[in-house]
Design a protein around this motif. Structure first.
Motif, PDB file in Angstrom:
ATOM      1  N   THR A  25       9.404-127.161 -36.332  1.00  0.00           N
ATOM      2  CA  THR A  25       9.476-126.414 -37.452  1.00  0.00           C
ATOM      3  C   THR A  25       8.991-124.918 -36.789  1.00  0.00           C
ATOM      4  O   THR A  25       8.009-124.953 -35.958  1.00  0.00           O
ATOM      5  CB  THR A  25       8.473-126.854 -38.550  1.00  0.00           C
ATOM      6  OG1 THR A  25       7.158-127.037 -37.873  1.00  0.00           O
ATOM      7  CG2 THR A  25       9.012-128.337 -39.174  1.00  0.00           C
ATOM      8  N   ILE A  26       9.598-124.080 -37.447  1.00  0.00           N
ATOM      9  CA  ILE A  26       8.894-122.570 -36.926  1.00  0.00           C
ATOM     10  C   ILE A  26       7.862-122.219 -37.987  1.00  0.00           C
ATOM     11  O   ILE A  26       6.974-121.454 -37.508  1.00  0.00           O
ATOM     12  CB  ILE A  26      10.308-121.602 -36.860  1.00  0.00           C
ATOM     13  CG1 ILE A  26      11.121-122.159 -35.980  1.00  0.00           C
ATOM     14  CG2 ILE A  26       9.679-120.214 -36.594  1.00  0.00           C
ATOM     15  CD1 ILE A  26      10.955-122.240 -34.732  1.00  0.00           C
ATOM     16  N   THR A  27       7.873-122.514 -39.262  1.00  0.00           N
ATOM     17  CA  THR A  27       6.876-122.137 -40.292  1.00  0.00           C
ATOM     18  C   THR A  27       6.116-123.298 -40.293  1.00  0.00           C
ATOM     19  O   THR A  27       6.401-124.485 -40.152  1.00  0.00           O
ATOM     20  CB  THR A  27       7.322-121.648 -41.322  1.00  0.00           C
ATOM     21  OG1 THR A  27       8.327-122.590 -42.122  1.00  0.00           O
ATOM     22  CG2 THR A  27       8.418-120.310 -41.027  1.00  0.00           C
ATOM     23  N   SER A  67      12.532-122.549 -46.794  1.00  0.00           N
ATOM     24  CA  SER A  67      12.323-123.181 -45.462  1.00  0.00           C
ATOM     25  C   SER A  67      13.595-123.237 -44.545  1.00  0.00           C
ATOM     26  O   SER A  67      13.785-123.609 -43.472  1.00  0.00           O
ATOM     27  CB  SER A  67      11.838-124.457 -45.417  1.00  0.00           C
ATOM     28  OG  SER A  67      10.431-124.202 -45.804  1.00  0.00           O
ATOM     29  N   LYS A  70      14.928-122.557 -40.719  1.00  0.00           N
ATOM     30  CA  LYS A  70      13.452-122.143 -39.929  1.00  0.00           C
ATOM     31  C   LYS A  70      13.246-123.498 -39.065  1.00  0.00           C
ATOM     32  O   LYS A  70      12.054-123.530 -38.915  1.00  0.00           O
ATOM     33  CB  LYS A  70      12.334-122.022 -40.886  1.00  0.00           C
ATOM     34  CG  LYS A  70      12.808-120.554 -41.967  1.00  0.00           C
ATOM     35  CD  LYS A  70      11.510-119.984 -42.422  1.00  0.00           C
ATOM     36  CE  LYS A  70      12.195-118.884 -43.294  1.00  0.00           C
ATOM     37  NZ  LYS A  70      11.003-118.235 -43.971  1.00  0.00           N
TER      38      LYS A  70
END
Length: 140
Positions: A25-27, A67, A70
């Protein structure tokens, strides 16, 4: 650790990540959870039980849609790592598979593909490294 051994370990990590379609996950998931929690609370204060339900559902959908896209593949993350990070990853994986002798590291990829326990140990260590060193959550 010599460069050839490091390359072999990084190659194994990348191959396994590709086969297992691993992503990170990037966020932050915590940010999304905080947003949903706050919206549910506000909905509950303003509208009672139905407001709580509406706030929770609407904010969950909002977070889910925001999301999308992402996530990054672990293969891409490994490729983008600095040389120092790759050395740390290779060292970390090597420590996780201490039972493998250094001369076996050359044929490690074929060994890993036939040994489920070794494969799982490497996958767990990749996830642990990403979380510990890069603060990323791996998704399997």
């Amino acid at each position: 650790m010599n460069p050839e051994m490091r390359r072999n370990l990084i190659e194994v990590c990348s191959t396994l990540a590709e086969q297992e379609n691993l992503k990170v996950t990037i966020t932050s998931s915590a940010k999304g959870a905080l947003y949903v929690g706050a919206a549910t609370f506000i909905g509950g204060v303003l509208g009672g039980p139905l407001g709580m339900a509406a706030g929770g559902v609407l904010s969950s959908l909002s977070v889910a849609f925001s999301s999308q896209g992402k996530f990054k593949s672990v293969v891409q993350i490994i490729a983008e790592m600095s040389e120092e990070q790759q050395v740390r990853l290779a060292t970390s994986v090597q420590n996780a598979i201490k039972s493998v002798r250094p001369e076996e590291l050359v044929g490690l990829l074929s060994l890993v593909m036939t040994n489920a326990t070794l494969k799982e140990a490497i996958l767990l260590e990749i996830g642990s490294f990403l979380k510990r060193e890069l603060e990323m959550q791996m998704i399997r």
